[in-house]
Design an enzyme around this catalytic site. Structure first.
Site, PDB file in Angstrom:
ATOM      1  N   GLY A 114      -4.219 -12.792   4.652  1.00 12.35           N
ATOM      2  CA  GLY A 114      -3.676 -14.133   4.408  1.00 12.35           C
ATOM      3  C   GLY A 114      -2.875 -14.125   3.127  1.00 12.35           C
ATOM      4  O   GLY A 114      -3.266 -13.481   2.141  1.00 12.35           O
TER       5      GLY A 114
ATOM      6  N   GLU B  17       0.097  -7.231  14.328  1.00  8.43           N
ATOM      7  CA  GLU B  17       1.535  -7.012  14.149  1.00  8.43           C
ATOM      8  C   GLU B  17       2.193  -7.255  15.512  1.00  8.43           C
ATOM      9  O   GLU B  17       1.498  -7.266  16.540  1.00  8.43           O
ATOM     10  CB  GLU B  17       1.776  -5.554  13.713  1.00  8.43           C
TER      11      GLU B  17
ATOM     12  N   VAL C  82      -6.408  -3.638  -0.978  1.00  8.15           N
ATOM     13  CA  VAL C  82      -7.640  -3.470  -0.187  1.00  8.15           C
ATOM     14  C   VAL C  82      -8.400  -4.797  -0.212  1.00  8.15           C
ATOM     15  O   VAL C  82      -8.770  -5.283  -1.282  1.00  8.15           O
ATOM     16  CB  VAL C  82      -8.539  -2.353  -0.776  1.00  8.15           C
TER      17      VAL C  82
ATOM     18  N   GLU D  84      -5.010  -4.619  -6.831  1.00  8.33           N
ATOM     19  CA  GLU D  84      -6.180  -5.277  -6.242  1.00  8.33           C
ATOM     20  C   GLU D  84      -5.968  -5.654  -4.770  1.00  8.33           C
ATOM     21  O   GLU D  84      -6.820  -5.431  -3.921  1.00  8.33           O
ATOM     22  CB  GLU D  84      -6.514  -6.544  -7.050  1.00  8.33           C
TER      23      GLU D  84
ATOM     24  N   LYS E 108       0.818  -1.222   0.000  1.00  3.83           N
ATOM     25  CA  LYS E 108       0.000   0.000   0.000  1.00  3.83           C
ATOM     26  C   LYS E 108       0.849   1.269   0.000  1.00  3.83           C
ATOM     27  O   LYS E 108       0.383   2.330  -0.391  1.00  3.83           O
ATOM     28  CB  LYS E 108      -0.885   0.034   1.255  1.00  3.83           C
TER      29      LYS E 108
ATOM     30  N   ASP F  84      -3.768   1.320   9.149  1.00  7.82           N
ATOM     31  CA  ASP F  84      -3.814   0.409   8.003  1.00  7.82           C
ATOM     32  C   ASP F  84      -5.177   0.523   7.300  1.00  7.82           C
ATOM     33  O   ASP F  84      -5.254   0.527   6.071  1.00  7.82           O
ATOM     34  CB  ASP F  84      -3.558  -1.025   8.495  1.00  7.82           C
TER      35      ASP F  84
ATOM     36  N   LYS G  39      -6.154   1.940   3.366  1.00  7.35           N
ATOM     37  CA  LYS G  39      -7.056   1.272   2.407  1.00  7.35           C
ATOM     38  C   LYS G  39      -8.164   2.236   1.972  1.00  7.35           C
ATOM     39  O   LYS G  39      -8.511   2.300   0.789  1.00  7.35           O
ATOM     40  CB  LYS G  39      -7.647   0.000   3.033  1.00  7.35           C
TER      41      LYS G  39
HETATM   42  N1  LIG Z   1       0.115 -10.887   4.510  1.00  6.54           N
HETATM   43  C1  LIG Z   1      -1.113 -10.479   4.194  1.00  6.54           C
HETATM   44  O1  LIG Z   1      -2.130 -11.066   4.583  1.00  6.54           O
HETATM   45  C2  LIG Z   1      -1.295  -9.253   3.327  1.00  6.54           C
HETATM   46  C3  LIG Z   1      -2.585  -8.871   2.901  1.00  6.54           C
HETATM   47  C4  LIG Z   1      -2.725  -7.758   2.034  1.00  6.54           C
HETATM   48  C5  LIG Z   1      -1.599  -7.041   1.674  1.00  6.54           C
HETATM   49  N2  LIG Z   1      -0.365  -7.414   2.154  1.00  6.54           N
HETATM   50  C6  LIG Z   1       0.795  -6.618   1.778  1.00  6.54           C
HETATM   51  O2  LIG Z   1       1.680  -7.408   0.993  1.00  6.54           O
HETATM   52  C7  LIG Z   1       3.014  -6.976   1.217  1.00  6.54           C
HETATM   53  C8  LIG Z   1       3.882  -8.184   1.579  1.00  6.54           C
HETATM   54  O3  LIG Z   1       3.375  -8.761   2.769  1.00  6.54           O
HETATM   55  P1  LIG Z   1       4.135 -10.002   3.458  1.00  6.54           P
HETATM   56  O4  LIG Z   1       3.219 -10.496   4.496  1.00  6.54           O
HETATM   57  O5  LIG Z   1       4.653 -10.906   2.415  1.00  6.54           O
HETATM   58  O6  LIG Z   1       5.368  -9.226   4.133  1.00  6.54           O
HETATM   59  P2  LIG Z   1       6.776  -9.861   4.598  1.00  6.54           P
HETATM   60  O7  LIG Z   1       6.605 -11.309   4.889  1.00  6.54           O
HETATM   61  O8  LIG Z   1       7.291  -8.931   5.625  1.00  6.54           O
HETATM   62  O9  LIG Z   1       7.707  -9.778   3.272  1.00  6.54           O
HETATM   63  C9  LIG Z   1       8.196  -8.566   2.769  1.00  6.54           C
HETATM   64  C10 LIG Z   1       9.254  -8.899   1.754  1.00  6.54           C
HETATM   65  O10 LIG Z   1       9.724  -7.678   1.179  1.00  6.54           O
HETATM   66  C11 LIG Z   1      11.151  -7.677   1.207  1.00  6.54           C
HETATM   67  N3  LIG Z   1      11.626  -6.291   1.232  1.00  6.54           N
HETATM   68  C12 LIG Z   1      11.538  -5.385   2.242  1.00  6.54           C
HETATM   69  N4  LIG Z   1      12.092  -4.221   1.866  1.00  6.54           N
HETATM   70  C13 LIG Z   1      12.526  -4.408   0.603  1.00  6.54           C
HETATM   71  C14 LIG Z   1      13.187  -3.577  -0.338  1.00  6.54           C
HETATM   72  N5  LIG Z   1      13.502  -2.317  -0.050  1.00  6.54           N
HETATM   73  N6  LIG Z   1      13.473  -4.102  -1.551  1.00  6.54           N
HETATM   74  C15 LIG Z   1      13.169  -5.396  -1.875  1.00  6.54           C
HETATM   75  N7  LIG Z   1      12.543  -6.220  -1.015  1.00  6.54           N
HETATM   76  C16 LIG Z   1      12.235  -5.726   0.197  1.00  6.54           C
HETATM   77  C17 LIG Z   1      11.502  -8.442   2.448  1.00  6.54           C
HETATM   78  O11 LIG Z   1      12.852  -8.847   2.362  1.00  6.54           O
HETATM   79  P3  LIG Z   1      13.536  -9.830   3.453  1.00  6.54           P
HETATM   80  O12 LIG Z   1      12.996 -11.183   3.114  1.00  6.54           O
HETATM   81  O13 LIG Z   1      14.977  -9.674   3.161  1.00  6.54           O
HETATM   82  O14 LIG Z   1      13.122  -9.327   4.794  1.00  6.54           O
HETATM   83  C18 LIG Z   1      10.502  -9.592   2.348  1.00  6.54           C
HETATM   84  O15 LIG Z   1      10.967 -10.563   1.471  1.00  6.54           O
HETATM   85  C19 LIG Z   1       2.947  -5.910   2.322  1.00  6.54           C
HETATM   86  O16 LIG Z   1       2.975  -4.634   1.745  1.00  6.54           O
HETATM   87  C20 LIG Z   1       1.608  -6.173   2.975  1.00  6.54           C
HETATM   88  O17 LIG Z   1       1.044  -5.012   3.564  1.00  6.54           O
HETATM   89  C21 LIG Z   1      -0.197  -8.509   2.943  1.00  6.54           C
END
Ligand SMILES: NC(=O)c1ccc[n+]([C@@H]2O[C@H](COP(=O)([O-])OP(=O)(O)OC[C@H]3O[C@@H](n4cnc5c(N)ncnc54)[C@H](OP(=O)(O)O)[C@@H]3O)[C@@H](O)[C@H]2O)c1
Length: 358
Positions: free
Chosen positions: A340, A211, A152, A149, A127, A222, A226
């Site tokens: 998720g 978190e 949100v 998509e 986001k 958050d 959205k």
């Molecule tokens: N999880 C959910 O349910 C959910 C739902 C909707 C939206 N989202 C969004 O989806 C995104 C990813 O979520 P996630 O749960 O996968 O988060 P995550 O597990 O914290 O993974 C984030 C990834 O981004 C990498 N990263 C961080 N800074 C970076 C940079 N500057 N350049 C390149 N890579 C970088 C991290 O690297 P490292 O591996 O080295 O730490 C990690 O691999 C977030 O923005 C989150 O808000 C998540």
């Protein structure tokens, strides 16, 4: 058959689920749509890996294993220490490429803008690039080649419904109302069942719904992000500072450690129990709601009728209700799991297909 090169920033939970989903879907997409996705570059916060000819299934699986065990791409056989993301786009980008942002970083904007300038597509679950200054949002989305998509409601098609059905059908939007936080949904339905606020926050934390610092969820920021994305998608030039956001804790509890915050939480129990009792006396309940109406957006705890769509929402599901001219009597309602890694990756993959076919 069209080969679509993919450059992905982020290999966390969502990023890894997305790689798996792309690999699973490729054969189906080849006969169904005549497209095949090919990963040519991946990046995490410390490392990157590039293969002009594309990574094989086995190479990608190896990188997923490295990442799932806490390593960096730099530790994999094809990886190296990461430089700038713009350089990665420059190096790996070719015609028809799509850049995917599944980081939670605010450092990806320049690389996304470069990709769009080159005529590539961009697909975001992150986001942050869309919730900085409005002019950056405009810049990113003006070409129509940036899709988002999953920002949100994760895989629930909230953005597609707004931007591909409601807006192009010239159906004026009166207001949009929704619950966009599974965590806050869990808390409000727990309060409705008579449980104490402090117990509910503690349980949500133990279950991994929040978190590490639950204030990140309870602040409402958050949800506000959205709501801002929805308002901007409608065409409203809003900035984040213009959105009133009601946190679920008083300002003095914003300071101090997580442990201090958790210890102080029972102080809020009585006020929330009373607020819920007052709502129930009117056949209402409490929900943490984002409301987008007449150029304004606000986010906070709100009383809603028990028999309304929001009142009937349970647990951690998300819900959005579009009240438009066409859907005036009964709103157009979408509901489903709004978080998720699988649902989020599914939403990003749908964006990739839409970009590849446009
Ligand atoms: N999880 C959910 O349910 C959910 C739902 C909707 C939206 N989202 C969004 O989806 C995104 C990813 O979520 P996630 O749960 O996968 O988060 P995550 O597990 O914290 O993974 C984030 C990834 O981004 C990498 N990263 C961080 N800074 C970076 C940079 N500057 N350049 C390149 N890579 C970088 C991290 O690297 P490292 O591996 O080295 O730490 C990690 O691999 C977030 O923005 C989150 O808000 C998540």
């Amino acid at each position: 058959m069209k080969i679509v090169p993919l450059i992905q920033f982020g290999l966390g939970g969502v990023g890894r689920a997305l790689v798996r989903r792309v690999l699973d879907a490729n054969d189906d997409f080849e006969w169904r749509y005549g497209i095949r996705f090919l990963y040519v570059a991946l990046s995490d916060s410390r490392g990157a890996a590039v293969a002009a000819e594309g990574f094989s299934y086995a190479q990608l699986m190896h990188m997923l294993t490295v990442k799932a065990s806490g390593g960096s791409l730099a530790d994999s056989e094809w990886g190296y220490k990461r430089g700038e993301l713009t350089d990665l786009v420059d190096l790996a980008g070719t015609e028809d490429a799509i850049v995917i942002d599944v980081t939670a970083s605010d450092e990806t904007v320049d690389a996304l803008l470069l990709a769009l300038e080159r005529g590539y597509g961009a697909a975001l679950a992150n986001k942050k690039p869309l919730t900085g200054p409005y002019r950056t949002f405009r810049h990113l989305t003006a070409s129509g080649r940036c899709r988002y998509e999953s920002t949100v409601g994760a895989g629930v098609p909230v953005i597609a419904t707004l931007s591909e059905t409601i807006i192009p059908s010239h159906d004026p939007v009166h207001h949009i109302q929704g619950c966009f936080s599974g965590t806050l949904g869990f808390l409000t339905t727990g309060l409705e069942a008579g449980r104490s606020f402090s117990q509910l926050v503690a349980e949500a934390r133990t279950r991994g719904y929040t978190e590490p610092d639950p204030r990140d969820d309870l602040s409402g920021m958050d949800v506000a992000r959205k709501a801002l994305i929805l308002a901007r998608t409608l065409g409203w030039p809003l900035e984040m500072e213009q959105i009133p956001v009601e946190p679920l804790f008083p300002p003095e509890m914003a300071q101090g450690s997580v442990a201090e915050f958790m210890t102080a939480l029972p102080r809020l129990d009585e006020a929330y129990a009373q607020q819920m009792a007052q709502a129930r006396a009117q056949n209402h309940t409490l929900r943490y709601v984002a409301r987008i109406e007449a150029g304004e957006t606000r986010v906070g705890l709100q009383e809603v009728p028990l028999d309304s769509a929001l009142g009937q929402l349970r647990g951690s599901d998300n819900l959005v209700a579009f009240h438009t001219q066409v859907y005036a009597e009964t709103p157009l309602v979408l509901q489903g799991r709004g978080a998720g890694v699988d649902g989020t990756a599914a939403g990003v993959l749908a964006d990739l297909v839409a970009l590849a076919r446009s």
